[in-house]
Scaffold this motif. Structure first.
Motif, short mmCIF file in Angstrom:
data_model
loop_
_atom_site.label_atom_id
_atom_site.label_comp_id
_atom_site.label_asym_id
_atom_site.label_seq_id
_atom_site.Cartn_x
_atom_site.Cartn_y
_atom_site.Cartn_z
N CYS A 137 0.84 -1.18 0.00
CA CYS A 137 0.00 0.00 0.00
C CYS A 137 0.88 1.24 0.00
CB CYS A 137 -0.93 0.02 1.21
SG CYS A 137 -1.85 1.57 1.34
N GLU A 138 0.77 2.04 -1.07
CA GLU A 138 1.60 3.23 -1.22
C GLU A 138 1.28 4.25 -0.12
OE1 GLU A 138 4.12 4.52 -2.76
OE2 GLU A 138 4.46 2.69 -3.95
N GLN A 139 0.00 4.35 0.18
CA GLN A 139 -0.45 5.33 1.16
C GLN A 139 0.13 5.02 2.54
OE1 GLN A 139 -2.74 7.97 0.86
NE2 GLN A 139 -2.47 8.37 3.05
N ASP A 140 -0.07 3.78 2.99
CA ASP A 140 0.39 3.40 4.32
C ASP A 140 1.85 2.96 4.32
OD1 ASP A 140 -2.07 3.97 5.33
OD2 ASP A 140 -2.81 1.91 5.27
N GLN A 141 2.46 2.88 3.12
CA GLN A 141 3.86 2.49 2.99
C GLN A 141 4.15 1.18 3.72
OE1 GLN A 141 6.99 4.46 1.84
NE2 GLN A 141 5.37 4.99 0.40
N THR A 142 3.30 0.21 3.50
CA THR A 142 3.54 -1.06 4.15
C THR A 142 2.95 -2.21 3.35
OG1 THR A 142 3.38 -2.29 6.21
CG2 THR A 142 1.45 -1.00 5.59
N VAL A 143 3.41 -3.40 3.72
CA VAL A 143 2.89 -4.63 3.14
C VAL A 143 1.56 -4.97 3.79
CG1 VAL A 143 3.30 -7.11 3.00
CG2 VAL A 143 5.18 -5.53 2.64
N LEU A 144 0.69 -5.59 3.03
CA LEU A 144 -0.57 -6.06 3.59
C LEU A 144 -0.71 -7.56 3.35
CD1 LEU A 144 -2.91 -3.29 2.13
CD2 LEU A 144 -2.06 -3.44 4.48
N ALA A 145 -1.34 -8.24 4.29
CA ALA A 145 -1.64 -9.66 4.09
C ALA A 145 -2.75 -9.77 3.05
CB ALA A 145 -2.10 -10.28 5.39
N ASN A 146 -2.87 -10.94 2.41
CA ASN A 146 -3.94 -11.14 1.43
C ASN A 146 -5.29 -10.84 2.04
OD1 ASN A 146 -2.09 -12.02 -0.40
ND2 ASN A 146 -2.38 -14.18 0.07
#
Ligand code: ANZ
Ligand code: ZN
Length: 809
Positions: A157-166
């Protein structure tokens, strides 16, 4: 004595507090109930969704306490996570102080609502003590192979600058901020939830009728088990040369349709596609398109319009030896099965759509009268060589058998569920307790050095990973070789914390310092008897928690296979038809309601307005109504005789009194099933209101006493302050135990009889059940005078307890 909510609420909250009323007892010989509402994220204030969730849980917990159970009803805070960092960026406050100030405020709010939470077992998942044991679990799982690291495509996620789980990507968007999610290759830690896929699926069956069906179905689909055949399509010679591969592996659940294959579809990430690109066999426009598709999430690829390109290579059909074209297509998932599909347009929706768009062959191989595609799994095979004429299910087995026997393929089970990526490139989370050493590679921290804590002096800008950017925090010594090394700078997904908090709660708090989970407590308190929370956690939290339970069981920490025995998912709180939310500007602040009417009114309203699983529409009139009901109860209590209950004899009551007593006992009878089974609090409250109305003008002191004693008991779990107060005034609080319904009250002592004249019903009347036949006939005649006057009655028939029939001339 006017009803003064503020005064009595304060009074009782202090008494409960002083007497440790709601602390679980360490006497493990008692019957127990563990009632848990999902813990809140400390966003700042309690909202109506919380009030609803905790009012339901509290009613259940208070009821079980009242009927003698040892009850554990804890609360805590899910306190790591992004909003704290966003607040830090926006308001220049430290995530930690923002979080803990919110917790303090929300605690006050929760206790002002009179919820019967244990105070000794409150925890926040950002507490270093909690982190310590969480990191211990992480290391134990890592050592057991239940956590591993790999470089893989992740949802970013570009906004939150983090990886997300499926599980955290919804329709291709971030579940938290709604920003578009892109694919990015990154290293990270993965929890091997797939190792438990079979068990996670199997045990859903035991939760049937205890969990909402909807949740069970969602989990079943998410785990997504499919049984089928995996086998190879050999590439023809020229295609082998071009692609530098000799075959394409496919997975099919419909081996019976194998004679209907008209093309093969590969995912954009397939090795063959990549090889064709690097050997310059594909047009640059096609390569561009493929790259575009690669940038989409798997889900987006599937939901976009079907798109694909012919690769100018062919495979040989293993049974018919026909030459079959190979395509690349966006709808083929690269991480499912082998990333390749044998397409059967005549019997599959997607394959059909694709074949139509690109003019590919469509060969029908199952007999049917309907239009294509015919996707049912029934009918006889046609155009299928030696298998023609066989029912498709049977044919499927035969074909799989043939492939296995001839060594051409094998029976395979595939799951949709993927391992859970837990690395997050953010500050406010539990540090992943691993070390990167140039000599030794990845090395776990020593357990005795835990917790690895966050540095306090960080700059949070929203750009980059704050731990990575910190000047010195990551520097450390390798526990294996003693050389200079680096700490892992990613933190854990916050769902890691919420995956075991319920077990921590169950641990005796006097052992909290020494160990993660206390064995004796685990044996006694686990699992949670009743869990209450929002449907939005149907997959995410509930699946992770179920996994954790099994992993912790296998690490020897606890025994139960499932964490939550029964689950209630409460409906949303709406206003003007929309979910209450800040962004819609339709929130009602619980604090305002408490200030104006008191906590009991808020609780009563929220449990009365709708059954717990249904949506609840906010309604100011109903809120006022709840308040007026409490005032009326309070008012009526003034006239009730104080002290010991007077003796009450059923046979001495008149008709109205019997009716009123019946209503009270009906409510009492209902209370048991409502508090333990149906949770239809609204109907129970309605019964109490009815009983109070029926009591209306009764002047019988003994009856009033008994009625109040019972109604206050029934309502205590819902409006505890009022009920404790009135019970104390009327009976002395120690009497505060529920009564069992008395059977005699339910025995009706009158009969309703119909009177017919010549078979035609003419009247109905009520008469004492002890009336004689003569009395009954006499009364019957009086009721139908109009029809029998001046007539001769030739027969009088009495059908017992039902009717009287008079035959006239
Ligand atoms: C031929 C066939 C004929 C299929 C037919 C279905 C119907 P589930 O049930 O979800 O497991 N498939 C296999 N691998 C795939 C991938 N990587 N991406 C997209 N689709 C894939 O689905 C299994 C079916 O999905 C398989 O069975 C395959 O198509 C397709 F009338 O094979 B089938
Ligand atoms: Zn080392």
């Amino acid at each position: 004595m006017a009803y003064e909510a503020k005064i009595i609420e304060k009074k009782w909250q202090e008494i409960w507090d002083k007497n440790n009323y709601f602390e679980p007892k360490n006497d493990f010989s008692l019957s127990k109930k563990y009632i848990l509402s999902m813990f809140p994220y400390p966003s700042g204030r309690i909202h109506m969704g919380h009030v609803r969730n905790y009012s339901i849980g509290d009613a259940i917990a208070r009821y079980y306490r009242k009927i003698g159970y040892n009850v554990l009803h804890p609360i805590g805070f899910d306190s790591f996570g992004m909003p704290a960092e966003n607040a830090a960026i926006k308001h220049k406050v430290h995530p930690k102080s923002w979080t803990y100030e919110n917790i303090d405020y929300m605690k006050k709010e929760l206790f002002s609502l009179g919820f019967s939470f244990s105070k000794k077992r409150i925890l926040a998942t950002s507490d270093p003590l909690y982190t310590k044991f969480e990191q211990e679990f992480f290391i134990k799982m890592y050592e057991k192979g239940l956590i591993y690291t790999k470089e893989a495509n992740v949802n970013w996620c570009e906004q939150d600058q983090t990886v997300l789980a499926n599980e955290q990507v919804e329709d291709g968007k971030c579940w938290r901020c709604g920003h578009e999610v892109v694919q990015k290759k990154m290293p990270g830690y993965y929890v091997k939830i797939t190792a438990y896929a079979e068990e996670l699926l199997r045990e859903l069956k035991q939760l049937k009728d205890k969990w909402p069906n909807q949740v069970l179905t969602m989990q079943e689909n998410w785990i997504g088990k499919s049984e089928g055949l995996e086998f190879k399509f050999i590439l023809d010679e020229k295609s082998q040369e071009k692609s530098q591969e000799s075959y394409v592996d496919v997975f099919t659940t419909r081996a019976d349709t194998i004679y209907g294959v008209s093309y093969i579809a590969l995912s954009v990430d397939h090795q063959i596609v990549q090889n064709l690109i690097s050997n310059s066999y594909l047009d640059h426009i096609v390569i561009e398109k493929i790259k575009q598709i690669q940038n989409q999430t798997q889900r987006e690829r599937q939901s976009s319009e079907k798109e694909g390109y012919f690769l100018d290579i062919y495979v040989i059909h293993p049974l018919t030896k026909e030459k079959i074209p190979v395509w690349v297509a966006n709808f083929v998932l690269s991480d499912y099965g082998s990333g390749a599909v044998m397409a059967v347009p005549a019997h599959d929706e997607r394959d059909f759509e694709f074949a139509n768009k690109y003019g590919l062959g469509i060969k029908k191989v199952i007999e049917c009268d309907t239009e294509l595609p015919y996707v049912q799994k029934s009918g006889k095979l046609i155009q299928s060589g030696e298998f023609s004429g066989i029912e498709c299910n049977e044919a499927k087995e035969k074909i799989i058998f043939k492939f296995e026997k001839e060594g051409l393929g094998k029976r395979t089970i595939n799951f949709k569920i993927r391992d859970w990526g837990v690395s997050r490139q953010r500050y406010w989370g539990a540090p992943i307790p691993m070390i990167k050493c140039t000599k030794c590679g990845v090395v776990p921290q020593k357990v005795e050095n835990l917790p690895v804590v966050l540095p306090e002096d960080v700059e949070i800008t929203g750009e980059g990973n704050p731990l990575e950017n910190h000047p010195s925090w990551k520097e450390c010594i390798c526990p294996k070789c003693g050389l200079k090394a680096f700490k892992e700078t990613d933190t854990l997904d916050t769902f890691f914390e919420s995956s075991w908090y319920f077990a921590r709660f169950a641990s005796d708090e006097t052992t909290w310092q020494e160990k993660a989970l206390d064995e004796k407590s685990m044996k006694y308190w686990m699992n949670v008897d009743q869990y209450i929370g929002g449907i939005e956690h149907a997959i995410l939290h509930l699946l992770y928690a179920r996994f954790f339970q099994k992993a912790l069981r296998d690490l020897g920490y606890l025994n139960d296979n499932e964490p939550f025995d029964r689950l209630l998912t409460q409906g949303m709180v709406l206003k003007d038809g929309a979910k209450m939310s800040k962004s819609k500007g339709n929130v009602v602040d619980p604090d305002d309601i408490i200030k104006k009417y008191g906590a009991d009114t808020a609780r009563l309203f929220i449990l009365f307005a709708a059954p717990p699983a249904k949506e609840l529409e906010w309604n100011n009139d109903a809120l006022e109504g709840a308040y007026r009901f409490i005032c009326r109860l309070y008012d009526k209590a003034q006239n009730v005789r104080k002290g010991e209950l007077l003796e009450l004899k059923q046979e001495n009551l008149n008709k109205e009194e019997k009716y009123a007593r019946l209503k009270v006992y009906e409510a009492l009878k209902k209370s048991e099933e409502v508090y333990t089974q149906t949770f239809a609090f609204n109907t129970l409250i309605a019964s109490c209101m009815e009983a109070l109305n029926a009591l209306g003008s009764c002047k019988n002191q003994a009856l009033e006493q008994e009625a109040f004693y019972i109604i206050l008991n029934i309502l205590e779990p819902i409006i505890p302050h009022v009920c404790f107060e009135l019970s104390e005034r009327l009976f002395g609080c120690e009497n505060f135990k529920i009564l069992r319904p008395k059977d005699e009250v339910f025995i009706k002592d009158t009969l309703n009889l119909a009177v017919s004249v010549n078979g035609k019903k003419r009247a109905e009347f009520e008469i004492s059940s002890s009336a004689t036949k003569d009395e009954i006939l006499k009364t019957a005649k009086e009721n139908v005078l109009k029809w029998i006057q001046d007539k001769d009655i030739i027969k009088e028939i009495y059908v017992e307890k039902k009717l009287v029939n008079l035959v006239i001339k």
